[in-house]
Motif scaffolding. Structure first.
Motif, PDB file in Angstrom:
ATOM      1  N   SER A 158      27.847 -38.311 -35.842  1.00  9.98           N
ATOM      2  CA  SER A 158      27.826 -39.082 -34.412  1.00  9.98           C
ATOM      3  C   SER A 158      28.722 -40.158 -34.805  1.00  9.98           C
ATOM      4  N   GLY A 180      28.818 -43.532 -34.148  1.00  4.44           N
ATOM      5  CA  GLY A 180      28.213 -44.736 -34.864  1.00  4.44           C
ATOM      6  C   GLY A 180      28.534 -45.003 -36.220  1.00  4.44           C
ATOM      7  N   CYS A 181      28.321 -43.722 -37.027  1.00  2.00           N
ATOM      8  CA  CYS A 181      28.615 -44.019 -38.483  1.00  2.00           C
ATOM      9  C   CYS A 181      30.017 -44.245 -38.769  1.00  2.00           C
ATOM     10  N   CYS A 196      27.309 -47.210 -31.124  1.00  2.80           N
ATOM     11  CA  CYS A 196      26.100 -46.031 -30.575  1.00  2.80           C
ATOM     12  C   CYS A 196      24.803 -46.688 -30.110  1.00  2.80           C
ATOM     13  N   PRO A 210      21.618 -47.106 -30.594  1.00  2.28           N
ATOM     14  CA  PRO A 210      20.681 -47.800 -30.991  1.00  2.28           C
ATOM     15  C   PRO A 210      21.171 -49.248 -31.277  1.00  2.28           C
ATOM     16  N   CYS A 265      21.858 -46.731 -40.544  1.00  2.00           N
ATOM     17  CA  CYS A 265      21.947 -47.149 -39.085  1.00  2.00           C
ATOM     18  C   CYS A 265      21.717 -48.600 -39.006  1.00  2.00           C
ATOM     19  N   THR A 310      17.306 -42.512 -33.572  1.00  2.00           N
ATOM     20  CA  THR A 310      18.436 -42.495 -33.955  1.00  2.00           C
ATOM     21  C   THR A 310      18.806 -40.925 -33.992  1.00  2.00           C
ATOM     22  N   CYS A 311      20.219 -40.814 -34.356  1.00  2.00           N
ATOM     23  CA  CYS A 311      20.476 -39.284 -34.254  1.00  2.00           C
ATOM     24  C   CYS A 311      19.750 -38.311 -35.104  1.00  2.00           C
ATOM     25  N   SER A 316      22.344 -41.094 -30.457  1.00  2.00           N
ATOM     26  CA  SER A 316      23.922 -41.547 -29.841  1.00  2.00           C
ATOM     27  C   SER A 316      24.621 -40.258 -29.473  1.00  2.00           C
TER      28      SER A 316
HETATM   29  S1  SF4 Z   1      23.512 -41.703 -36.973  1.00  2.00           S
HETATM   30 FE1  SF4 Z   1      23.534 -41.919 -34.783  1.00  2.00          FE
HETATM   31  S2  SF4 Z   1      22.249 -43.782 -34.773  1.00  2.00           S
HETATM   32 FE2  SF4 Z   1      22.727 -43.642 -36.795  1.00  2.00          FE
HETATM   33  S3  SF4 Z   1      24.572 -45.033 -36.989  1.00  2.00           S
HETATM   34 FE3  SF4 Z   1      25.367 -42.848 -36.512  1.00  2.00          FE
HETATM   35  S4  SF4 Z   1      25.646 -42.728 -34.468  1.00  2.00           S
HETATM   36 FE4  SF4 Z   1      24.189 -44.434 -34.869  1.00  2.00          FE
END
Ligand code: SF4
Ligand code: SF4
Lengths: 449, 455
Positions: A61, A63-64, B18, B20, B43, B100-101, B134
């Protein structure tokens, strides 16, 4: 007030002199403890990120990938692909049907566009769970595109940051040793675990050049895939930042018979040692190298020592807390701070191992608190209890220090000032002075005496 | 161009974060609240670091720290442990739990976990769960979902409103602490009382401390959230959200509370509209000192108009900020040619369409959603605008193309004072106007060979 330590973490905090040394480490973070650690993915990213001509693709996803876009201070003298952020940006339907197709398409789309020398594909948490066969996608793409496409198994939950270092080493070992062409000097080294933050690798490389040594590759600061391919032909490996690349050094020792030495480039003492040790290593073939090393040390020390001494007169007697990622750096910091007349009253790391902590305990004065994988509640408690003047850590600890009127120096991967080498030592001293001696602290309620 | 863009399988240099993160932001605006992210450690730590670099304040976010076995057996035990540890260490009034994801992908049922946790541990503080995977949206969606969850979980339980004056509920997008303070000030000046959710005005922009505060002071008291239904009305500011994101809509449906919707008060028109709204609902005229600023602002419009006329500007960031900037830059005679956001919600497109073409232009702007800097770069290069307005992640493009970037919104990682950036109300608008004009002048000055000292 007693320290606010969670029951499960009792054994990860130790005060020297209170009992025999006993500290637990190498544990997963306790649920609900606001750990300063990130994840496995973070560990892999730290190590591989500085390779500037590789494409770093985060499979997962968004965010990471977003949070790790260009956040580190690793600089490049040429290509800057590493400073771009690529993600497969998985969405709901990918989570349901799998992300393999998207990954394959992403690689195929990005490689022609950016012409990287290699691709690293980082799999993050959900990828493991949705069952993508990342290995085979990478393999196929690699064959098709004619460059290494290397999976980095870095699902965040599968261990700690240290496991991420290992995953990065596994990825690197697929590149090391793949090019036997060209000449390599018999006086040659690799520097492992040096990430060229704020150009630090260049400072160090220059010392070795002056000693007559060829640096074949730096893993991974200002890194290039082609250099890493040839790195197996160097005569000696130097490992700085103990945690991250020791596995790689071990592997190169087993596979290619390259011995390795642990070094540190923080603090004049440690830099000098790192130069002398290499000169020692080559002394049979080049007895004059030692003299050249000594010359460099003399010249550099005399250049920076007077200013260091000036810092010392201003800092003498101050109390400092250190909380950094790897414990090895903490050793050097304690030594530098001693030369500056500063007492270390708390020291800790995110990823130290038992040996590291034993050494820390033996270096520290009685009363010093040693912490593993600490959190803001503990750190802030000790800042107050030990009446700290200065905190050395990373961005996450900075506002905590400032709230309490404590000076702060950033010694993390985000730093933009070179702190390694002889000049780096003085930079560090200056940074410490600039924060600890600032006149603004008299406005901090806690420091109003 | 756009066909190619749509075929992209990857995101390059994302213009979003994302869910969260948005959830944590919202929870940080509640008094005595600690967010717990249900998933792996990374995260939470990344989000902390990202927010700390913007706000320069301590921001504690806990994690339920998944490991391999959690992934196989589910995260119920970890969550329970995390909540208990956070409760014991921080003594919070409220713990906000966002997924989270990872926890969503393995199918954890957060609502059930929290129900059971409440039953098994009766002595705990308030727990508010929210689902924020996310892969379904960005920080904005996470933020709105969390506000909605807070209201739905808590509102209706209170019996009285503490404090003086008729209360107005303000539901705001992700705006700065300084702008929140302005909203509170103007409401107070008009004899009302603003209950702002979330109120990060102190928690994320506070003073130095005598001793360490486990949880920074400030934030909306949960007792106030419980009594939201007893206020005079709700005011939702920003872009119009889907009904199931709208706390004001929910309060209206459940409790019959009037719900007013208005644009973010940036620019003269939008602020006039907002002031009128306050006048009506609080039955109190706008105090003259605020109107004085208005006249200073319109005077500045006149002084500045020539520097601004037809200047092409590109706007990006979250939907509410971009919409507000679009309205404002149009109002002052600039030409917002391209608006983009990382959010895929469809909201921005609708909002800009509704606002229509800027007065100085005959063509509608290009609006792109779910858009990254990677996609935007070529378009910006082609359009060759005079200025960019958006978050600091646009700097790479600004530098490459040598276009000035005015930093507005989130994140701002390369400038100082992000929390104190003002753009709302007549005073905030004036602040932003000054910055825009100065930036254009500076560019003109530095580009010229002559080196004018007088422009
Ligand atoms: S796994 Fe999902 S919640 Fe965690 S940082 Fe990545 S995008 Fe964000
Ligand atoms: S999802 Fe996993 S890999 Fe990504 S930041 Fe979170 S813990 Fe790390």
């Amino acid at each position: 007030m007693s320290a606010p330590i969670l029951k499960d973490r009792n054994k990860q905090v130790f005060e020297k002199g209170k009992a025999a040394f006993d500290l637990q480490c190498d544990r997963k973070s306790v649920a609900g403890s606001v750990s300063q650690r990130a994840c496995v993915f973070c560990g892999s990213r730290v190590v591989l990120y500085p390779i500037a001509d590789a494409l770093h693709l985060v499979h997962g996803s968004i965010g990471c990938a977003s949070y790790t876009w260009d956040i580190r201070g690793s600089v490049s003298s040429g290509p800057e692909l590493h400073r771009l952020c690529f993600s497969t940006d998985l969405r709901e339907k990918d989570v349901v049907y799998g992300g393999e197709k998207k990954l394959a398409a992403a690689i195929r789309e990005l490689v022609p566009k950016h012409s990287p020398k290699a691709v690293f594909v980082y799999s993050t948490c959900i990828v493991g769970v949705i069952g993508d066969d990342v290995d085979s996608v990478c393999k196929k793409a690699g064959q098709e595109l004619g460059i290494p496409v290397i999976p980095v198994h870095s699902a965040g939950f599968a261990g700690t940051k240290k496991d991420g270092y290992k995953a990065a080493c596994t990825a690197l070992s697929k590149i090391v040793g793949t090019d036997d062409s060209g000449e390599v000097s018999p006086f040659s080294i690799n520097i492992l675990g040096e990430f060229n933050l704020a150009g630090e690798a260049w400072i160090i490389k220059e010392y070795y050049r002056r000693m007559g040594i060829e640096v074949v590759s730096i893993l991974t600061g200002d890194g290039r895939i082609d250099d890493i391919r040839r790195s197996h032909r160097a005569s000696l490996n130097l490992v700085q930042c103990s945690g991250s690349l020791t596995t790689m050094a071990e592997e190169m020792k087993d596979k290619y018979g390259i011995p390795y030495k642990r070094v540190s480039y923080f603090g004049m003492e440690d830099v000098s040692k790192a130069l002398y040790e290499v000169a020692d290593f080559f002394s049979e073939e080049d007895p004059m190298m030692k003299e050249r090393a000594a010359e460099i040390v003399r010249e550099e020390v005399s250049k920076y020592l007077p200013a260091m001494q000036e810092c010392k007169t201003k800092l003498e007697g101050m109390k400092c807390a250190i909380y950094v990622g790897g414990a090895f750096k903490a050793f050097s910091l304690i030594r530098i701070l001693r030369t500056l007349g500063v007492d270390v009253v708390l020291v800790g790391s995110q990823t130290g191992n038992r040996q590291d902590y034993e050494q820390l305990a033996s270096m520290c004065d009685p009363g010093t608190v040693i912490v593993d994988d600490s959190n803001p509640m503990e750190l802030s408690h000790y800042i107050v209890e030990k009446d700290v003047d200065l905190f050395i850590g990373g961005v996450k600890e900075r506002p905590m220090a400032f709230k309490l009127g404590v000076g702060f120096c950033d010694h993390n991967h985000e730093r933009k000032t070179a702190l390694a080498g002889f000049e780096g030592t003085l930079n560090f001293a200056n940074e410490v002075c600039a924060s600890a001696l600032s006149p603004v602290w008299r406005f901090a309620p806690r420091r109003k005496k | 161009m756009s066909a190619e863009v749509q075929n992209y399988q990857s995101a390059g240099n994302p213009c979003r974060q994302c869910m969260p993160l948005g959830a944590s932001w919202a929870f940080k605006g509640v008094k005595g609240c600690i967010p717990v992210l249900h998933g792996s450690q990374g995260c939470a730590t990344y989000i902390r670091r990202y927010m700390i670099s913007h706000f320069r304040e301590p921001i504690d976010i806990a994690s339920s720290s998944f490991d391999e076995t959690t992934v196989i057996f589910g995260g119920q035990e970890n969550l329970e442990k995390a909540v208990l540890n956070v409760f014991n260490q921080y003594r919070p009034d409220i713990i906000g739990i966002a997924t989270t994801c990872l926890s969503e992908t393995i199918g954890d049922d957060i609502d059930r976990f929290v129900r059971e946790l409440k039953k098994n541990q009766p002595g705990l503080c308030t727990l508010v769960p929210v689902s924020t995977p996310s892969y379904q949206g960005t920080q904005e969606e996470g933020f709105h979902r969390t506000i909605y969850a807070l209201v739905k979980n808590l509102a209706g339980a209170g019996e009285v409103h503490a404090g003086e004056g008729p209360a107005l509920n303000f539901f705001l997008p992700m705006i700065t602490p300084a702008d929140i303070r302005w909203i509170k000030d103007i409401t107070k000046a008009m004899k009302g009382r603003a209950v702002v959710l979330p109120d990060i005005s102190e928690t994320l922009d506070g003073g130095l401390w005598e001793e360490y505060n486990a949880i920074p002071p400030g934030g909306t008291d949960q007792e106030e959230i419980k009594s939201l239904h007893l206020s005079e009305a709700s005011v939702e500011l920003g872009t119009v959200l889907p009904d199931d994101w709208r706390p004001g809509y929910w309060l209206q449906k459940q409790h019959g509370l009037p719900n007013l919707q208005a644009a973010l008060p940036l620019g003269v028109d939008a602020t006039d509209h907002f002031m009128k709204l306050l006048e009506d609902v609080l039955d109190c005229p706008v105090p003259p000192e605020f109107m004085e600023i208005r006249s200073r602002l319109t005077d500045a419009y006149a002084d500045a108009h020539k520097y601004l006329y037809g200047k092409k500007v590109v706007l990006f960031g979250d939907t509410s900020t971009v919409e507000a900037l679009y309205r404002f830059t149009s109002e002052i005679g600039m030409n917002p040619v391209f608006c983009f956001t990382g959010s895929p919600s469809g909201i921005l497109k609708k909002a800009i369409e509704k606002l229509g073409t800027p007065p100085v232009s005959t063509t509608a702007p290009l609006v792109m959603e779910d858009c990254d800097f990677g996609d935007a770069e070529g378009i910006i290069e082609e359009m060759n605008p005079d200025m960019l307005i958006g978050n600091s992640k646009g700097y790479k493009i600004a530098r490459k193309l040598d276009i000035p970037l005015l930093r507005v919104g989130f994140p701002i990682h390369d400038r100082f004072g992000a929390s104190r950036q003002r753009m709302l109300g007549y005073s905030g608008t004036l602040n932003l106007l000054d910055q825009i004009v100065n930036m254009l002048l500076e560019k003109k000055q530095s580009d010229s060979d002559i080196g004018y000292t007088y422009i």
